[in-house]
Design a protein around this motif. Structure first.
Motif, PDB file in Angstrom:
ATOM      1  N   LEU A 545       0.824  -1.211   0.000  1.00  0.00           N
ATOM      2  CA  LEU A 545       0.000   0.000   0.000  1.00  0.00           C
ATOM      3  C   LEU A 545       0.856   1.257   0.000  1.00  0.00           C
ATOM      4  CD1 LEU A 545      -2.783  -1.060   2.537  1.00  0.00           C
ATOM      5  CD2 LEU A 545      -2.994  -0.855   0.053  1.00  0.00           C
ATOM      6  N   GLU A 546       1.979   1.220   0.740  1.00  0.00           N
ATOM      7  CA  GLU A 546       2.870   2.377   0.728  1.00  0.00           C
ATOM      8  C   GLU A 546       3.474   2.605  -0.644  1.00  0.00           C
ATOM      9  OE1 GLU A 546       5.656   1.477   3.729  1.00  0.00           O
ATOM     10  OE2 GLU A 546       4.366   2.120   5.407  1.00  0.00           O
ATOM     11  N   LYS A 547       3.827   1.518  -1.319  1.00  0.00           N
ATOM     12  CA  LYS A 547       4.345   1.668  -2.678  1.00  0.00           C
ATOM     13  C   LYS A 547       3.285   2.260  -3.609  1.00  0.00           C
ATOM     14  CE  LYS A 547       7.620  -2.163  -2.327  1.00  0.00           C
ATOM     15  NZ  LYS A 547       7.983  -3.515  -2.817  1.00  0.00           N
ATOM     16  N   GLU A 548       2.032   1.777  -3.485  1.00  0.00           N
ATOM     17  CA  GLU A 548       0.965   2.309  -4.312  1.00  0.00           C
ATOM     18  C   GLU A 548       0.732   3.787  -4.023  1.00  0.00           C
ATOM     19  OE1 GLU A 548      -2.440  -0.090  -3.655  1.00  0.00           O
ATOM     20  OE2 GLU A 548      -1.570  -1.911  -4.552  1.00  0.00           O
ATOM     21  N   GLN A 549       0.860   4.204  -2.748  1.00  0.00           N
ATOM     22  CA  GLN A 549       0.686   5.606  -2.404  1.00  0.00           C
ATOM     23  C   GLN A 549       1.764   6.472  -3.041  1.00  0.00           C
ATOM     24  OE1 GLN A 549       0.991   6.366   1.753  1.00  0.00           O
ATOM     25  NE2 GLN A 549       0.336   8.506   1.604  1.00  0.00           N
ATOM     26  N   VAL A 550       3.012   5.948  -3.015  1.00  0.00           N
ATOM     27  CA  VAL A 550       4.107   6.708  -3.633  1.00  0.00           C
ATOM     28  C   VAL A 550       3.878   6.854  -5.135  1.00  0.00           C
ATOM     29  CG1 VAL A 550       6.579   6.649  -4.144  1.00  0.00           C
ATOM     30  CG2 VAL A 550       5.774   6.036  -1.866  1.00  0.00           C
ATOM     31  N   VAL A 551       3.412   5.780  -5.776  1.00  0.00           N
ATOM     32  CA  VAL A 551       3.146   5.846  -7.221  1.00  0.00           C
ATOM     33  C   VAL A 551       2.031   6.841  -7.518  1.00  0.00           C
ATOM     34  CG1 VAL A 551       2.340   4.512  -9.193  1.00  0.00           C
ATOM     35  CG2 VAL A 551       3.995   3.505  -7.619  1.00  0.00           C
ATOM     36  N   MET A 552       0.945   6.810  -6.724  1.00  0.00           N
ATOM     37  CA  MET A 552      -0.164   7.748  -6.939  1.00  0.00           C
ATOM     38  C   MET A 552       0.275   9.191  -6.719  1.00  0.00           C
ATOM     39  SD  MET A 552      -3.225   5.589  -5.101  1.00  0.00           S
ATOM     40  CE  MET A 552      -4.367   6.947  -5.277  1.00  0.00           C
ATOM     41  N   LYS A 553       1.077   9.427  -5.697  1.00  0.00           N
ATOM     42  CA  LYS A 553       1.551  10.776  -5.435  1.00  0.00           C
ATOM     43  C   LYS A 553       2.432  11.291  -6.551  1.00  0.00           C
ATOM     44  CE  LYS A 553       3.655  13.483  -1.742  1.00  0.00           C
ATOM     45  NZ  LYS A 553       4.260  13.439  -0.388  1.00  0.00           N
ATOM     46  N   ARG A 554       3.324  10.380  -7.059  1.00  0.00           N
ATOM     47  CA  ARG A 554       4.193  10.779  -8.163  1.00  0.00           C
ATOM     48  C   ARG A 554       3.374  11.102  -9.412  1.00  0.00           C
ATOM     49  NH1 ARG A 554       7.158   6.416  -8.541  1.00  0.00           N
ATOM     50  NH2 ARG A 554       8.588   7.073  -6.892  1.00  0.00           N
TER      51      ARG A 554
END
Length: 603
Positions: A545-554
């Protein structure tokens, strides 16, 4: 002893018509007026000698001459003489009083020859037996190199050398000298820490190199004596590795990977290699006393399979490997199979190693079940089990493309590992997918039988997406994957994210009054292990989920261009709104309103 510089040969030519030169030269120096009176033959070579100097020192020749006195014997034959004609020549020089040097190369030969000829103190003081014993006990035993040289000369001698105790004397002397070197290196470590490592390494290298020339039976005696006296197990392991490298280098990779290739070695060489492998495995120190490198154990296991060593030898190697299986690599497990028509890799051996590992984990847990202070040990065992689970999944993925790998063996490897050995099933799913791709002729029933080992709840988001679109999976498997993915999304939206599961586990972990204390404790341990596994899964899910959040933020940052420019323009806009709508519109009020708004905007 005084060096013997006379280069005249003692042995006579094989041509009987030619007079022996040695006899004339010898009689001229010792008995100038007496010609040779009888001939002794040793292994086909004749020596023209005199009876008097021989019978005065050799009890055997004296008896032979006395027995043939009535027949006027002029020729004697010595059968199976130790060391052959050359050693007999040295013994005759001693009888005639000629000086020569006793060395490590001829000491054992002369000692056996003196015993054969019965050259004891009963016939003359300081006879050959006594002289060789003094050299062996006073000179040879003081030097490890000389002891090794003597043992090498004993290889071609008859069993009498064992009866005389020469071998045991040299073996004990080698072990004692190696132990002395160990003590010296330890003292040097205390004296100078800067040079200790170099001294220790050098002292180990020289005697290890020397022992590699010994025959395996003598080497076995030496290492056994070293272990008994107290030589470091690590030094013994290093010696075993060096000896194996020297003596087994003829077994090449080409022979291991191509068993159908004709072997150039003779049957005797193959038997010797088998004996060497079994002896080296038998000499390995105990598991708790030293750490034998896993690479060496796997190499010896490959050699044992190649030379068809005994079952006990191979099982011992498998047991030692299983003791530290979590430290093995994938390349270690890829043991080639030598059976024709079988799979490319030896699956059965790896399966036995895995079974031994699980049995050891279970035995450790049973030993710890007597007290409640064993959570640390249990967690260490579980950590090793998780490492082995990842290793076996990688191994399954590596062997899956083999067209000769049967479904039964593949399933046997999968079901051997318990469910709690895998935090996620991505590795298992990948291995099964590769196997289905490499074996398209599997029936639907076989595909379902194989896919039932995949736990859809333990698949990551990436593996779930792949499985939902995988046409090789059975339809029921794809539906099951979609169902659990939908359930996971629902739980995530509801904010539960596994809380219900945890509460259910906690409520179910309450021991029943009807169970015995031992069963209650075993149940608690099992529940605790499952809870730890579920926490590990939640951590993996959280990282996803943290990886997905970083991708969405980017992605949001890229869509809006430059994030800094966006926030700057936004703050300026808010500032302008404050300027035009604020009361008074003074200069001093303008900056204050602008700063306050922009600060809240940044927050």
């Amino acid at each position: 002893m005084v060096s013997f510089s006379d280069n005249t040969s003692l042995s006579c030519p094989n041509n009987p018509s030619q007079a022996p030169k040695f006899a004339n030269t010898f009689t001229t120096r010792i008995f100038s007026d007496v010609a040779g009176d009888f001939t002794i033959t040793v292994d086909g070579e004749s020596f023209l000698l005199h009876k008097f100097p021989l019978v005065s020192r050799s009890g055997k020749i004296r008896k032979m001459v006395a027995d043939g006195k009535d027949y006027n014997v002029s020729k004697l034959e010595l059968v199976n003489f130790p060391g052959g004609p050359h050693t007999f020549e040295l013994a005759m020089k001693f009888c005639y009083g000629m000086n020569f040097e006793i060395t490590a190369a001829n000491a054992a030969l002369l000692r056996c020859a003196a015993e054969y000829l019965e050259m004891s103190e009963d016939y003359r003081e300081e006879n050959l037996i006594a002289r060789t014993e003094v050299y062996l006990n006073d000179v040879v035993v003081q030097s490890l190199e000389k002891c090794v040289e003597v043992l090498c000369t004993c290889e071609n001698l008859p069993p009498i050398v064992e009866e005389l105790g020469i071998i045991n004397t040299c073996v004990e002397a080698i072990a004692m000298n190696a132990c002395k070197e160990q003590l010296v290196s330890g003292l040097s470590t205390l004296d100078c820490n800067g040079e200790s490592t170099e001294l220790k390494t050098g002292s180990l290298e020289w005697w290890i190199e020397d022992l590699s020339v010994l025959r395996i039976d003598y080497y076995h005696k030496v290492i056994t004596s070293m272990a008994r006296i107290g030589v470091r197990p690590d030094s013994i392991v290093e010696s075993l590795m060096h000896y194996a490298q020297i003596s087994l280098k003829s077994i090449g990779k080409c022979q291991i990977w191509n068993p159908a290739r004709p072997n150039s070695n003779s049957g005797t060489t193959e038997n010797e290699q088998k004996t060497i492998v079994e002896a080296l495995v038998n000499l390995l120190p105990t598991l708790k006393s030293s750490n034998v490198p896993l690479s060496f154990l796997f190499g010896m296991l490959r050699m044992a399979i190649m030379v068809e060593a005994t079952v006990a030898c191979r099982l011992e190697l498998e047991r030692r490997i299983a003791f530290r299986l979590e430290m093995a690599s994938l390349d270690d497990l890829l043991i080639p199979s030598l059976r024709a028509g079988d799979s490319l890799f030896d699956i059965d051996t790896v399966h036995r190693i895995l079974v031994n590992f699980l049995q050891q984990i279970e035995d450790e847990e049973n030993e710890d079940s007597g007290g409640y202070e064993s959570d640390g040990l249990a967690s260490l065992g579980h950590g090793s089990l998780l490492k082995v689970g990842r290793l076996i999944d990688s191994y399954l993925a590596e062997i899956a493309p083999d067209p000769y790998l049967s479904l039964q063996k593949f399933i046997a490897m999968i079901e051997t590992l318990p469910d709690y050995a895998r935090v996620i099933d991505d590795g298992l799913y990948r291995a099964i997918d590769i196997y289905l791709k490499a074996h398209p002729m599997l029936s639907d029933h076989e595909c379902k039988k194989l896919c039932k080992f995949i736990d859809c709840q333990k698949l990551s988001q990436e593996a779930t997406n792949h499985a939902a679109q995988n046409e090789r999976l059975p339809v029921q498997m794809a539906i099951k994957v979609l169902y659990f993915e939908q359930l996971r999304l629902k739980n995530a939206l509801c904010g539960s994210n596994g809380d219900g599961f945890l509460s259910q586990k906690i409520s179910s972990s309450v021991p029943s009054a009807a169970m015995s204390p031992r069963d209650n404790y075993a149940s608690l341990r099992r529940e605790n292990r499952e809870l730890k596994l579920e926490i590990s899964r939640m951590r993996v899910r959280l990282s996803e989920l943290e990886k997905e959040q970083v991708v969405m933020k980017r992605g949001m940052m890229e869509k809006s261009g430059n994030g800094k420019t966006f926030f700057t323009s936004l703050s300026k806009g808010i500032g302008r709104i404050g300027i035009f709508s604020g009361p008074g519109g003074g200069k001093r009020r303008k900056p204050r309103g602008s700063e306050g708004k922009s600060g809240r905007s940044r927050r």
